[in-house]
Design an enzyme around this catalytic site. Sequence first.
Site, PDB file in Angstrom:
ATOM      1  N   HIS A 210       0.668  -1.660   0.328  1.00 10.68           N
ATOM      2  CA  HIS A 210      -0.313  -0.038   0.035  1.00 10.68           C
ATOM      3  C   HIS A 210       0.498   1.317  -0.201  1.00 10.68           C
ATOM      4  CE1 HIS A 210       1.335  -0.024   4.055  1.00 10.68           C
ATOM      5  NE2 HIS A 210       0.499   1.117   4.037  1.00 10.68           N
TER       6      HIS A 210
HETATM    7  C1  UD1 Z   1      -1.836   5.371   6.103  1.00 11.31           C
HETATM    8  C2  UD1 Z   1      -0.253   6.227   7.315  1.00 11.31           C
HETATM    9  C3  UD1 Z   1       0.910   4.779   6.592  1.00 11.31           C
HETATM   10  C4  UD1 Z   1       0.274   3.880   6.947  1.00 11.31           C
HETATM   11  C5  UD1 Z   1      -1.417   3.188   6.656  1.00 11.31           C
HETATM   12  C6  UD1 Z   1      -1.770   2.536   6.752  1.00 11.31           C
HETATM   13  C7  UD1 Z   1       0.301   8.513   7.041  1.00 11.31           C
HETATM   14  C8  UD1 Z   1       1.092   9.352   6.062  1.00 11.31           C
HETATM   15  N1  UD1 Z   1       0.059   7.512   6.341  1.00 11.31           N
HETATM   16  O1  UD1 Z   1      -1.771   5.626   4.284  1.00 11.31           O
HETATM   17  O2  UD1 Z   1       1.909   5.210   7.324  1.00 11.31           O
HETATM   18  O3  UD1 Z   1       1.421   2.984   7.118  1.00 11.31           O
HETATM   19  O4  UD1 Z   1      -2.025   5.064   6.920  1.00 11.31           O
HETATM   20  O5  UD1 Z   1      -2.817   1.761   6.713  1.00 11.31           O
HETATM   21  O6  UD1 Z   1      -0.268   8.541   7.755  1.00 11.31           O
HETATM   22  N2  UD1 Z   1      -9.154   5.435   2.951  1.00 11.31           N
HETATM   23  C9  UD1 Z   1     -10.274   5.043   3.272  1.00 11.31           C
HETATM   24  N3  UD1 Z   1     -10.952   4.768   4.984  1.00 11.31           N
HETATM   25  C10 UD1 Z   1      -9.845   4.853   5.375  1.00 11.31           C
HETATM   26  C11 UD1 Z   1      -9.147   5.249   5.601  1.00 11.31           C
HETATM   27  C12 UD1 Z   1      -8.219   6.271   4.463  1.00 11.31           C
HETATM   28  O7  UD1 Z   1     -10.892   4.918   2.234  1.00 11.31           O
HETATM   29  O8  UD1 Z   1     -10.311   4.858   6.698  1.00 11.31           O
HETATM   30  C13 UD1 Z   1      -8.710   5.681   2.107  1.00 11.31           C
HETATM   31  C14 UD1 Z   1      -9.405   6.995   1.496  1.00 11.31           C
HETATM   32  O9  UD1 Z   1      -8.964   7.012   0.393  1.00 11.31           O
HETATM   33  C15 UD1 Z   1      -7.511   7.901   1.562  1.00 11.31           C
HETATM   34  C16 UD1 Z   1      -6.263   6.538   1.333  1.00 11.31           C
HETATM   35  O10 UD1 Z   1      -7.511   5.744   2.270  1.00 11.31           O
HETATM   36  O11 UD1 Z   1      -7.562   9.142   0.988  1.00 11.31           O
HETATM   37  C17 UD1 Z   1      -5.001   7.271   1.910  1.00 11.31           C
HETATM   38  O12 UD1 Z   1      -5.351   7.435   3.230  1.00 11.31           O
HETATM   39  P1  UD1 Z   1      -4.116   7.821   4.439  1.00 11.31           P
HETATM   40  O13 UD1 Z   1      -4.849   8.324   5.848  1.00 11.31           O
HETATM   41  O14 UD1 Z   1      -4.483   9.258   3.725  1.00 11.31           O
HETATM   42  O15 UD1 Z   1      -2.967   7.842   3.944  1.00 11.31           O
HETATM   43  P2  UD1 Z   1      -3.012   6.045   3.915  1.00 11.31           P
HETATM   44  O16 UD1 Z   1      -2.664   4.996   2.460  1.00 11.31           O
HETATM   45  O17 UD1 Z   1      -3.778   5.251   4.913  1.00 11.31           O
END
Ligand code: UD1
Length: 379
Positions: A210
């Site tokens: 991811h």
């Molecule tokens: C975040 C962390 C990463 C960690 C990962 C674990 C940062 C910079 N990155 O990355 O270090 O390894 O979490 O999961 O903080 N989304 C959903 N549902 C949710 C949350 C997110 O659908 O509950 C989707 C959204 O489209 C969002 C994307 O995932 O835009 C990315 O979420 P985000 O929290 O920005 O970063 P992660 O890639 O999850």
Amino acid sequence: MRRLRVLSVVGARPNFMKMAPVLLELAKRPEEFESVLIHTGQHYDEAMSAVFFRDLGMAKPKHNLSVGSGSHAAQTAEIMKRFEEVCLSEKPDLVLVGGDVNSTMACSLTAVKLLIPVGHIESGLRSCDRTMPEEINRIVTDAISDLLFTTESSGTCNLSREGVAEEKIHFVGNTMIDSLVRCSAELARNGAPPAVRALGESRYSLATIHRPSNVDDPSQLTRVLDILESAAHTAPLLFVTHPRTRERLARLDHGGRFTEVSGPIDTIEAGKCYLLPPLPYLDFLYAMTNASAVLTDSGGIQEETTFLGVPCLTLRENTERPVTVQVGSNEVVGLDKDRILGCLDRIYKGEWKTPSAPPLWDGRAASRIIDVLTTWGMK
Ligand code: UD1
């Protein structure tokens, strides 16, 4: 004696298993600590958040900041604005943050500006790759924390090299392994979760990918899919997908090469690649424990496989967790397909290295952290 008011922060999936054991230990000493839990809401889905609270036996947070997704700047700023209000009303003696996600950095920055001391769990890890958002979060959080809890000796060395005073650094072990130890015992008592029970009888590889560097660029993601598909020729492969990966996959035509699984896994067939949604903590732990090989770009999974003794291939150019390579079951392989297939060949022939658990990864890291807090609170 006045009780120490500790405000613990969780935000994204990997925070939950790191903070759960600390919350349990704080709750065991109510005469010493008042414990308040805050969820920033960086992760908000049932599958990315709520299910972990249940699996890890965590109480509902007192405040949920419900920040949701956004660009790095927008998400960080929103967390800071909302967390500042909580700090002003809760008046904690200490803010505890964990890991390296945006919530970690945003809350530690907010706290120090209000002159509230910060404790950082999983401090000092460095990939030395500043294109990783997590690396920036680690550097910033460590630079402003008052108590720095390290999981492995590289963390302690990195902090010393960066000029952090020795008395601030506490090598305590790994709270993520505390959760693993406790929940593995629970699995042994209660048996396999129904949705993944069939995995106990199969040989398979397990994949999670991811990181933005692997999934955001379509050509990189295409390389990853090609590797996973080839890996499935050695043994069937389960690809457990994060929402970020799922969203990027939807934009690519992967032409039915991956079989979607949304319910319980029944049978797994040779040569096939299966696409699974994010799994609850206990289901994933069971799937990982029984896997023959794990292919990942996650930080935590490199550590968990090391502890479980399951061979791990890290599809990145570096790791901030070198102990998992030095004494553990991990090898950093990038996206080098030939190398990965060679490694899988060795793994399935039983020729992989024999790992051992890194020092202090014994299920008692959280209790060491609380001991440090007790001493610190008396000063
Ligand atoms: C975040 C962390 C990463 C960690 C990962 C674990 C940062 C910079 N990155 O990355 O270090 O390894 O979490 O999961 O903080 N989304 C959903 N549902 C949710 C949350 C997110 O659908 O509950 C989707 C959204 O489209 C969002 C994307 O995932 O835009 C990315 O979420 P985000 O929290 O920005 O970063 P992660 O890639 O999850």
